[in-house]
Scaffold this motif. Structure first.
Motif, short mmCIF file in Angstrom:
data_model
loop_
_atom_site.label_atom_id
_atom_site.label_comp_id
_atom_site.label_asym_id
_atom_site.label_seq_id
_atom_site.Cartn_x
_atom_site.Cartn_y
_atom_site.Cartn_z
N LEU A 79 0.82 -1.21 0.00
CA LEU A 79 0.00 0.00 0.00
C LEU A 79 0.86 1.26 0.00
O LEU A 79 0.39 2.35 -0.32
N ALA A 80 2.14 1.08 0.40
CA ALA A 80 3.04 2.23 0.41
C ALA A 80 3.26 2.78 -1.00
O ALA A 80 3.54 3.96 -1.17
N LEU A 81 3.11 1.92 -2.02
CA LEU A 81 3.34 2.40 -3.39
C LEU A 81 2.34 3.49 -3.78
O LEU A 81 2.74 4.60 -4.12
N PRO A 82 1.02 3.19 -3.74
CA PRO A 82 0.08 4.28 -4.05
C PRO A 82 0.19 5.44 -3.07
O PRO A 82 0.08 6.60 -3.47
N ALA A 83 0.46 5.13 -1.80
CA ALA A 83 0.56 6.20 -0.81
C ALA A 83 1.73 7.13 -1.14
O ALA A 83 1.62 8.36 -1.07
N ALA A 84 2.88 6.52 -1.53
CA ALA A 84 4.05 7.32 -1.84
C ALA A 84 3.83 8.14 -3.11
O ALA A 84 4.29 9.28 -3.24
N LEU A 85 3.10 7.55 -4.05
CA LEU A 85 2.76 8.28 -5.26
C LEU A 85 2.02 9.57 -4.89
O LEU A 85 2.28 10.65 -5.43
N VAL A 86 1.13 9.44 -3.90
CA VAL A 86 0.35 10.60 -3.46
C VAL A 86 1.21 11.59 -2.66
O VAL A 86 1.25 12.78 -2.99
N THR A 87 1.95 11.08 -1.66
CA THR A 87 2.74 12.00 -0.83
C THR A 87 3.82 12.69 -1.68
O THR A 87 4.04 13.90 -1.56
#
Lengths: 309, 244
Positions: A79-87
């Motif tokens: 889930l860190a992948l989409p989250a990092a894309l956002v942050t």
């Protein structure tokens, strides 16, 4: 003409899967990660002329996003992948909106990004939320479901996928209106504005796109080494390597960063086998950059262009 | 089409433009002339959104656009060129023109086709795939106009497109501007050279020291004493009159 190049590319890209030497696989992985990060820098710095000197801001943001999501909230690292894309995009948009609204460009923009990276480093070093200078250890839990790979070839596969994604974005820029607008404002801001280009918006979107992608690299780092700290995340070396890779290969071109990463990593590896003094490789990078700027301002890919013309 | 009123701009102690008012009827070629330093380019820059006026209105098709950004004004259908040509030097001529076409079409192949058509129409055909940096001065002036035209404007602001050209090139560009007007684009142009304007403009405004000093058809302007004095110095009109 193009077919042999594609074959060479495929062999280089897929070759490491057949390798058993961990050091060679490791070399391939590092090169691909470096090419990916260079390509991310290239999207803003090469295509748009937004020469960031602090791109590691986004890398570090991604790394901390991955570490904090797992250790504080116990979320699955994928889930860190989409989250990092956002942050990463948000940080890019925020820095872009601030800097471009103020009309900063060229070396002023470079200095501001450098300063922002330092601010991020100091903050992550002092905030409790990021566990300060201690950094964050990610608990060991090998397994694909947990985004932790015992085999470097799996890490390599993820890095390769990222590189393909970023290169597809670069290829899209080369063709699409958005990329044409970026190139135009890189060449001449007044003329671009006169022809209907919204400078602040276009540049901010470019930095957000570049930032979001760069943050993916931070996630991969965190999941590979299972540790992040302020220096790893926001140290200036990574920023320099990113722009170096793009400029050596050819900034503003689709294949430049890949070429740059391969050349740079071969040079670094070979030089390490000659002289094993710490700090020798960065010094050599400087020399390589000087030679490139002096002789090949359009990067290594410029040789190919000149030969074709 | 375009109506400017009360336009003023001060740079520190210098009143660059004072209370300028002008009207550009649709389908016309209107000229703004004046000696060097008269404030022509500043006026132009304010109309096109590059400099924010201290006061005044710029009304395009009934909407006050004073203080809007250049890209918004381009979007609204009014595009400027630059006196000192500003090519995207690293891009090809076609890519330069295509950026203009991208204002009206997000589709790359449609924009490319539109840009190619404009380039051919303005005589840039042989240079389309060359880098813009390789063009001659006359070619760069043409490129300025081609890029602006590719945005499908209703109103074109031309900033000294004839400066630095030889007489043959001026003739060519005069014919080109006429053809653009005949194609339905209203033109406001700045010129330093009065002869070129006489051949081209329907209506002429004369700016000197930041203020309008005369307005009328080119024939009348050429004989206006105030205009002659502005260009040649105080007392020049009387001296010329005495010789005649």
């Amino acid at each position: 003409m193009k077919a042999p190049l594609i074959v060479v590319g495929l062999v280089l890209a897929l070759g490491p899967f057949a390798l058993t030497s961990q050091s060679l696989v490791n070399f391939a992985m590092l090169t691909v990660v470096s090419a990916f990060l260079g390509q991310c820098w290239n999207i803003a710095g090469g295509f748009g002329g937004l020469t960031s000197f602090g791109h590691t801001i986004f890398f570090g943001t991604g790394a901390y996003t991955a570490a904090i999501l797992q250790t504080r909230w116990g979320l699955n690292p994928w889930l860190a992948l989409p989250a990092a894309l956002v942050t990463g995009s948000l940080v890019g948009a925020a820095i872009g909106a601030a800097a471009f609204r103020a009309g900063l460009r060229g070396s002023y923009f470079a200095l501001v990004t450098l300063a922002f990276a330092e601010v991020f480093r100091v903050l992550s070093n002092s905030l409790d939320f990021t566990r300060g200078g201690l950094g964050i250890n990610i608990p060991l839990g090998m397994g694909a479901g947990n985004f932790q790979f015992a085999d470097r070839r799996s890490t390599y596969a993820v890095a390769l996928a990222f590189l393909v994604l970023a290169t597809a974005a670069a290829a899209w820029l080369k063709r699409a209106r958005f990329g044409a607008r970026l190139a135009a404002l890189r060449e001449n801001e007044d003329a671009a504005a006169a022809l209907g280009v919204n400078l602040v918006r276009t540049k901010t979107i470019a930095l957000a796109l570049s930032g979001g992608l760069t943050a993916l690299g931070g996630v991969l780092y965190a999941q590979t080494y299972l540790y992040v700290d302020p220096a790893i995340s926001f140290g200036v070396e990574r920023s320099v390597e990113m722009l170096l890779v793009a400029m050596i290969g050819g900034a503003g071109t689709v294949w430049g960063p890949i070429l740059g990463a391969i050349v740079l990593h071969i040079i670094a590896d070979v030089s390490r086998s000659w002289i094993d003094t710490p700090g020798f490789a960065p010094m050599l990078y400087g020399v390589v950059l000087l030679v490139i700027i002096g002789l090949l301002p359009r990067g290594i890919i410029g040789i190919w262009e000149r030969w074709r013309a | 089409m375009l109506e400017v009123s009360g336009l003023s701009k001060r740079f520190g102690g210098l009143q660059a433009v004072r209370d300028v008012a002008l009207k550009v009827p649709p389908g016309s070629i209107t000229a703004l002339i004046g000696p060097n330093g008269a404030g022509k380019t500043t006026t132009f820059a304010m109309i096109a959104g590059f400099i924010r006026p201290d006061s005044g209105r710029v009304v395009l098709d009934g909407h006050d656009i004073a203080g809007r950004r250049p890209d918004q004004i381009a979007e609204a259908g009014m595009v400027r060129t630059f006196q000192i040509t500003q090519p995207f030097a690293g891009l090809t001529v076609l890519e330069n023109i295509r950026l203009g076409a991208f204002l009206r079409s997000a589709d790359t192949s449609a924009a490319t086709a539109a840009a190619r058509a404009v380039g051919l129409r303005l005589g840039l055909g042989p240079f389309l795939d060359r880098p813009a940096a390789a063009l001659t001065v006359a070619g760069r002036k043409r490129l300025e106009v081609a890029r602006a035209l590719a945005t499908a404007p209703r109103m074109l602001l031309l900033d000294e497109v004839m400066a630095g050209l030889n007489p043959t090139e001026i003739q060519e560009i005069v014919a080109m501007i006429r053809a653009i007007r005949d194609g339905g684009v209203t033109v406001l142009l700045i010129e330093h050279i009065m002869q070129a304007v006489a051949a081209l403009a329907d209506d002429v405004y004369v700016l000197a020291e930041g203020a309008l000093i005369a307005h009328g058809p080119p024939r009348a302007i050429a004989h206006d004493d105030r205009v002659i004095e502005a260009y040649l110095g105080r007392g020049a009109a009387a001296k010329l009159g005495a010789h005649a």
